[in-house]
Structures are given as structure tokens and as C-alpha cells.
Design a protein around this motif. Sequence first.
Motif, PDB file in Angstrom:
ATOM      1  N   THR A 172      -9.823  -0.832   0.238  1.00  0.00           N
ATOM      2  CA  THR A 172      -8.769  -0.715   1.239  1.00  0.00           C
ATOM      3  C   THR A 172      -9.190  -1.374   2.547  1.00  0.00           C
ATOM      4  N   PHE A 206      -3.246   5.238  -1.616  1.00  0.00           N
ATOM      5  CA  PHE A 206      -4.650   5.202  -2.012  1.00  0.00           C
ATOM      6  C   PHE A 206      -5.253   6.601  -2.150  1.00  0.00           C
ATOM      7  N   THR A 230     -12.577   2.767  -3.687  1.00  0.00           N
ATOM      8  CA  THR A 230     -11.195   2.673  -3.210  1.00  0.00           C
ATOM      9  C   THR A 230     -11.171   2.459  -1.706  1.00  0.00           C
TER      10      THR A 230
END
Length: 217
Positions: free
Chosen positions: A74, A21, A70
Amino acid sequence: MTTTTDTRTNRSEPTFKPSRFCWDTLDREAAQQLWTELVDWVGWLRIRYELPSEIPGCWYRHSRMVEELTALMTAHRAAYDIANTADGDIEYWAGMAAWHTQYLRPFLAHLNDFGVQGCTTRDCTAQPRDVHTFHDIADWVDRDVQARKPRSATTPATISPARMAELVRESHAEPVDLTDPDSGYRHNDALWLLDAKRKVFVAQIEPVDDSSPDQPN
């Protein structure tokens, strides 16, 4: 960057090992995979939580929004992952509630707009709204991916569990041993094993047998 010194070789090795990520360290293939996952997830988030204007259609153009979303995705994946949840009346996992209170709500507060300013106890302004994404998103993602370095031959490839399940359904991958869930999968002539910490399947670099029966020992 913080480093540690290997006294046996007098070499300094970085302690930071970026995950899949970490945008700054992704190669083309990893970036393409993460873009696909993020675009799908943000589309779901905007519809499910009624955020078509709070998260604008050009979100992917803004690097800060990409990083923020992001991180939010996550955290959502971790909270809802089957490994972190428990079914039953006695045991339960509070991660799903924590995602809303500790991650989603602060994110929305940072945007200074919940989208419910016009609602009252008698009237609700909520109504179906079109979710618009700028038409050039595919070109934008392609340019980002092409600007990155190609994957090194020594960099192991990864596949998400969801993607591996799709490959199995499409007959592009198959389990090594149906009776052993840890045996991994075969895909593209490679063995893929689950990295439990990263929660992705990693292609294994298998040793090559250079010996030949036609050559004398």
C-alpha cells in the motif's frame, strides 16, 4: 472501537471506516481482489529486490507476513502513484525514495537478512536464483475467500484503476464521456466513479424509476 454519538437520533456510529486493505473486514469479492493484487505484487518484489529466501515461498500462510506485506504494498502504491509524483527538473516527489528508506529497509531489517552477507568489494555472491512458491497457494486463497461472508447487496463494489484499464482494453467497460475524465465508466450495467481518496472505482447505486407509463398517476 471509538464511537461518536448522533444527538439527533441518539445512536452511536463507529468512526472507523475500513479501507479495501483491511483484511479483517473484507467480504469474499474484496478479499479475492486483494489476494490477486498482493500475490502479484509480492512476486514482483521478491524478483525485483532479489528476496526469494528473505520472503519465503510460504509467506501467504503467515498472517503477520500477509499484513506486513499488505502495508508495504500500500505504501509502495501511494509513493509511485501518478497523482503523487511530478515530472520535470525543478519539482519532484520524494515519496519513492522515502518508501525505500522508511518502509522497505525497516521491513528487511525486521527480517534480519538482507541477502548480501557474502558480498565483498572484490566478489559478489549475487546470482540468478529460482523463486519458489508453494504449490497450494491457489487452494489456500480459495479457502480464505470461501470462509468469508458474501458481499451484502448494499455494499458498493470497487475496481482498481489498473483493473478498470484492463476492462476497457478488453471492451468490457467504456468511458461515459471521452471529453470528461470525471464522468466515470460503464461496466456490467453500472456506473463506476473514481473515489479519489481511496483511489478505486466505486459502483454507484442508481435510483430505480418505479413509475410506469401504463399506470395512471
